[in-house]
Design an enzyme around this catalytic site. Structure first.
Site, mmCIF file in Angstrom:
data_model
loop_
_atom_site.group_PDB
_atom_site.id
_atom_site.type_symbol
_atom_site.label_atom_id
_atom_site.label_comp_id
_atom_site.label_asym_id
_atom_site.label_seq_id
_atom_site.Cartn_x
_atom_site.Cartn_y
_atom_site.Cartn_z
ATOM 1 N N LYS A 142 -14.771 1.228 14.302
ATOM 2 C CA LYS A 142 -13.498 0.491 14.404
ATOM 3 C C LYS A 142 -12.960 0.540 15.832
ATOM 4 O O LYS A 142 -12.460 -0.452 16.361
ATOM 5 C CB LYS A 142 -12.460 1.118 13.468
ATOM 6 C CG LYS A 142 -12.068 0.214 12.339
ATOM 7 C CD LYS A 142 -11.155 0.871 11.329
ATOM 8 C CE LYS A 142 -11.553 0.404 9.946
ATOM 9 N NZ LYS A 142 -10.842 1.019 8.873
ATOM 10 N N ASN A 173 0.850 -1.188 0.000
ATOM 11 C CA ASN A 173 0.000 0.000 0.000
ATOM 12 C C ASN A 173 0.888 1.241 0.000
ATOM 13 O O ASN A 173 2.107 1.135 -0.007
ATOM 14 C CB ASN A 173 -0.962 -0.019 1.202
ATOM 15 C CG ASN A 173 -0.220 -0.025 2.514
ATOM 16 O OD1 ASN A 173 0.450 0.937 2.867
ATOM 17 N ND2 ASN A 173 -0.308 -1.132 3.252
ATOM 18 N N PHE A 220 -5.502 3.546 14.488
ATOM 19 C CA PHE A 220 -5.705 4.515 13.415
ATOM 20 C C PHE A 220 -6.818 3.976 12.526
ATOM 21 O O PHE A 220 -7.081 2.769 12.522
ATOM 22 C CB PHE A 220 -4.428 4.671 12.589
ATOM 23 C CG PHE A 220 -3.594 5.862 12.982
ATOM 24 C CD1 PHE A 220 -2.908 5.857 14.177
ATOM 25 C CD2 PHE A 220 -3.508 6.974 12.158
ATOM 26 C CE1 PHE A 220 -2.133 6.947 14.548
ATOM 27 C CE2 PHE A 220 -2.737 8.071 12.510
ATOM 28 C CZ PHE A 220 -2.054 8.059 13.709
ATOM 29 N N ASP A 253 -4.706 -6.386 4.988
ATOM 30 C CA ASP A 253 -5.755 -7.233 5.565
ATOM 31 C C ASP A 253 -5.657 -8.673 5.040
ATOM 32 O O ASP A 253 -6.132 -9.602 5.674
ATOM 33 C CB ASP A 253 -7.133 -6.656 5.228
ATOM 34 C CG ASP A 253 -7.384 -5.359 5.993
ATOM 35 O OD1 ASP A 253 -6.973 -5.286 7.170
ATOM 36 O OD2 ASP A 253 -7.957 -4.419 5.420
ATOM 37 N N LYS A 261 -12.486 -2.868 17.861
ATOM 38 C CA LYS A 261 -11.117 -3.304 18.171
ATOM 39 C C LYS A 261 -10.722 -2.997 19.616
ATOM 40 O O LYS A 261 -9.578 -3.187 20.009
ATOM 41 C CB LYS A 261 -10.142 -2.665 17.181
ATOM 42 C CG LYS A 261 -10.473 -3.031 15.717
ATOM 43 C CD LYS A 261 -9.338 -2.739 14.757
ATOM 44 C CE LYS A 261 -9.702 -3.159 13.327
ATOM 45 N NZ LYS A 261 -8.557 -3.238 12.447
ATOM 46 N N LYS A 278 10.280 -16.898 -9.243
ATOM 47 C CA LYS A 278 9.541 -15.816 -9.908
ATOM 48 C C LYS A 278 8.443 -16.394 -10.811
ATOM 49 O O LYS A 278 8.714 -17.319 -11.605
ATOM 50 C CB LYS A 278 10.521 -14.979 -10.739
ATOM 51 C CG LYS A 278 9.870 -13.780 -11.366
ATOM 52 C CD LYS A 278 10.870 -12.985 -12.188
ATOM 53 C CE LYS A 278 10.122 -11.959 -13.019
ATOM 54 N NZ LYS A 278 10.967 -11.385 -14.060
HETATM 55 O O1 PMT Z 1 2.635 6.328 6.508
HETATM 56 P P1 PMT Z 1 2.085 7.610 5.911
HETATM 57 O O2 PMT Z 1 2.413 7.763 4.448
HETATM 58 O O3 PMT Z 1 2.478 8.806 6.726
HETATM 59 O O4 PMT Z 1 0.483 7.529 5.972
HETATM 60 C C1 PMT Z 1 -0.171 7.553 7.187
HETATM 61 C C2 PMT Z 1 -1.365 6.577 7.236
HETATM 62 C C3 PMT Z 1 -2.435 7.023 6.237
HETATM 63 C C4 PMT Z 1 -0.911 5.165 6.884
HETATM 64 C C5 PMT Z 1 -1.894 6.621 8.701
HETATM 65 O O5 PMT Z 1 -2.327 7.923 8.996
HETATM 66 C C6 PMT Z 1 -3.047 5.654 8.903
HETATM 67 O O6 PMT Z 1 -4.207 5.933 8.654
HETATM 68 N N1 PMT Z 1 -2.731 4.411 9.383
HETATM 69 C C7 PMT Z 1 -3.668 3.308 9.517
HETATM 70 C C8 PMT Z 1 -3.858 2.658 8.177
HETATM 71 C C9 PMT Z 1 -4.789 1.448 8.247
HETATM 72 O O7 PMT Z 1 -4.362 0.353 8.039
HETATM 73 O O8 PMT Z 1 -6.001 1.730 8.599
HETATM 74 P P2 PMT Z 1 -7.193 0.611 8.706
HETATM 75 O O9 PMT Z 1 -8.416 1.443 8.861
HETATM 76 O O10 PMT Z 1 -7.118 -0.332 7.587
HETATM 77 O O11 PMT Z 1 -6.849 -0.168 10.027
HETATM 78 C C10 PMT Z 1 -7.368 0.217 11.282
HETATM 79 C C11 PMT Z 1 -6.359 -0.083 12.384
HETATM 80 O O12 PMT Z 1 -6.168 -1.489 12.494
HETATM 81 C C12 PMT Z 1 -4.993 0.536 12.175
HETATM 82 O O13 PMT Z 1 -4.523 0.995 13.431
HETATM 83 C C13 PMT Z 1 -4.155 -0.642 11.672
HETATM 84 O O14 PMT Z 1 -2.797 -0.501 12.051
HETATM 85 C C14 PMT Z 1 -4.807 -1.810 12.394
HETATM 86 N N2 PMT Z 1 -4.707 -3.096 11.672
HETATM 87 C C15 PMT Z 1 -5.285 -3.268 10.458
HETATM 88 C C16 PMT Z 1 -5.210 -4.503 9.846
HETATM 89 C C17 PMT Z 1 -4.529 -5.560 10.494
HETATM 90 N N3 PMT Z 1 -4.425 -6.737 9.927
HETATM 91 N N4 PMT Z 1 -3.966 -5.353 11.688
HETATM 92 C C18 PMT Z 1 -4.051 -4.152 12.297
HETATM 93 O O15 PMT Z 1 -3.526 -3.956 13.405
#
Ligand code: PMT
Length: 403
Positions: free
Chosen positions: A338, A211, A324, A280, A342, A290
């Site tokens: 969320k 990503n 986040f 995810d 979580k 490859k």
């Molecule tokens: O790195 P930059 O370029 O500065 O960009 C910043 C950012 C956009 C990445 C950051 O601000 C941000 O939003 N980070 C969270 C990105 C994310 O994965 O969001 P989500 O809504 O998909 O996940 C929600 C939360 O679950 C997040 O805290 C994530 O870390 C966590 N998660 C998600 C999936 C997973 N398998 N395990 C997790 O812990």
């Protein structure tokens, strides 16, 4: 110590107001951001344009001459500063502060400030020793308002005595001392784990599903915690960003690697902030060679990755967990959902479709969502500034829960 600190400087109507220009200049040279609020009387001594030029920020002089947004502005200004300083502080502003009067921009903003407030009194000797002033000073001291001076000496009215404002150099030094002590106090001894960057899920030895996360947000958070004395571990997916000084970094690549590094360190942490963009899903098969181009459609089978944040939410004991949410629609509703699902104590939501927000940018536009249902919307600001605001919020919340 003043680098990046946000300081609100209230200037009230006394001859010492001209010295406040030097205060702003000294603070700025040390890297602080200064926001000047002047009372009407102060503008009789020094013009707002002087402060605007020297602070490089708008100067607030009245509740009513700003655009309609003033009402939000004075509260958000109060919430965002690290300290407020009133210099010179006349007998009048000290009386207003002691009694809670809010009849202009400065007295109103001072009522809303949650950060420490410093005052540098400046007035004639007789006014300083008047029982009413002394009573007000006592009230303010009880309320933990911090005093710088006044000193004894020659006064503008031609007399000698108490009530001279401390010199700008000494005032700035007091603020530096405060931040030095504060740094060692605020998060010292606290263990903080931050995740950053975008995980990579390999398809074969040369390709991966990834990503756009650069790591900027997470690295800024690690830096902000290190600045206030925390012991920071940064579990980072591949990133070009320099590791902030004093931060221990653990490099990972996939979501599963991040899961195992975070979970292994979780029991000893006080705070965890999950800023990483974690994949995810990962491919069911990771080819050892490859993959050859066949010219035909290719279907990939993906399997869900473990959700690290959810697992932490289930396992948490004393830890404070911040998630986040990167959203492209209904950010607040989705973020709230969320946070609950979580089991996070707080969540930072960003609408990654907005210009200047989200992936790869130096700035971000976020809202802090709190477990009690309240929220704080921040304007567009640098990722480091957001990180510092986040640290401040967490410190406040944790100190409240301990009270
Ligand atoms: O790195 P930059 O370029 O500065 O960009 C910043 C950012 C956009 C990445 C950051 O601000 C941000 O939003 N980070 C969270 C990105 C994310 O994965 O969001 P989500 O809504 O998909 O996940 C929600 C939360 O679950 C997040 O805290 C994530 O870390 C966590 N998660 C998600 C999936 C997973 N398998 N395990 C997790 O812990």
């Amino acid at each position: 110590m003043l680098e990046g600190k946000r300081i609100l400087l209230g200037v009230t109507g006394g001859i010492a107001a001209y010295k406040s220009v030097e205060i702003v200049s000294r603070l700025r040279k040390k890297g602080a951001e200064v926001y000047v609020v002047m009372t009407k009387s102060a503008t009789e001594f020094v013009t707002p344009i002087t402060f605007r030029s020297i602070s490089a920020n708008p100067v607030y002089t009245s509740m009513f001459d700003e655009p309609k947004t003033w009402n939000i502005e004075h509260i958000s200004l109060a919430e965002q500063v690290d300290v407020a300083l009133v210099a010179p502080a006349t007998a009048n502003i000290l009386a207003k502060m002691a009694t809670g009067i809010a009849d202009d921009f400065l007295s109103t903003v001072l009522l809303a400030v949650k950060s420490p407030i410093f005052v540098a009194p400046a007035m004639n000797d007789a006014m300083y020793h008047h029982p009413a002033t002394q009573k007000n000073l006592g009230t303010l001291q009880e309320r933990d308002i911090r005093f710088i001076g006044p000193t004894k000496g020659f006064q503008a009215c031609g007399t000698e005595g108490d009530g001279r404002m401390s010199e700008p150099l000494d005032i700035v030094e007091e603020l530096e001392n405060y931040f030095t002590q504060h740094k060692t106090r605020e998060m010292s001894g606290k263990k903080v784990l931050v995740t950053a960057g975008g995980t990579r899920e390999p398809l074969d030895p040369v390709r991966y599903i990834g990503n756009f996360s650069s790591g900027k947000m997470g690295y800024a958070i690690a830096q902000a915690f290190a600045e206030v004395g925390a012991q920071v571990t940064l579990v980072s997916a591949p990133s070009e960003i320099a590791v902030p000084s004093g931060v221990e970094v653990v490099q990972i690549s996939t979501a599963e690697e991040m899961y195992s590094e975070v979970l292994q360190r979780f029991p000893e942490q006080d705070i965890v902030v999950k800023a990483a963009a974690v994949a995810d899903y990962r491919p069911v098969v990771r080819e050892t060679q490859k993959m050859k181009k066949s010219g035909q459609r290719l279907q990939l089978e993906l399997v869900p990755n473990p959700d690290i944040l959810t697992t932490l939410g289930q396992k948490k004991q004393h830890q404070f967990i911040v998630g986040f949410a990167a959203e492209t629609q209904n950010p607040l509703d989705n973020g709230l959902e969320k946070m609950k699902r979580k089991n996070s104590d707080m969540l930072v939501v960003n609408d990654v479709t907005l210009p200047g927000a989200g992936f790869g940018t130096d700035t971000n536009i976020v809202s802090f969502l709190f477990a009690n249902g309240s929220r704080r919307d921040l304007p567009k600001m640098s990722k480091l500034e957001i990180a510092r605001q986040l640290v401040k919020e967490i410190a406040n919340l944790r100190s409240k829960t301990k009270e």
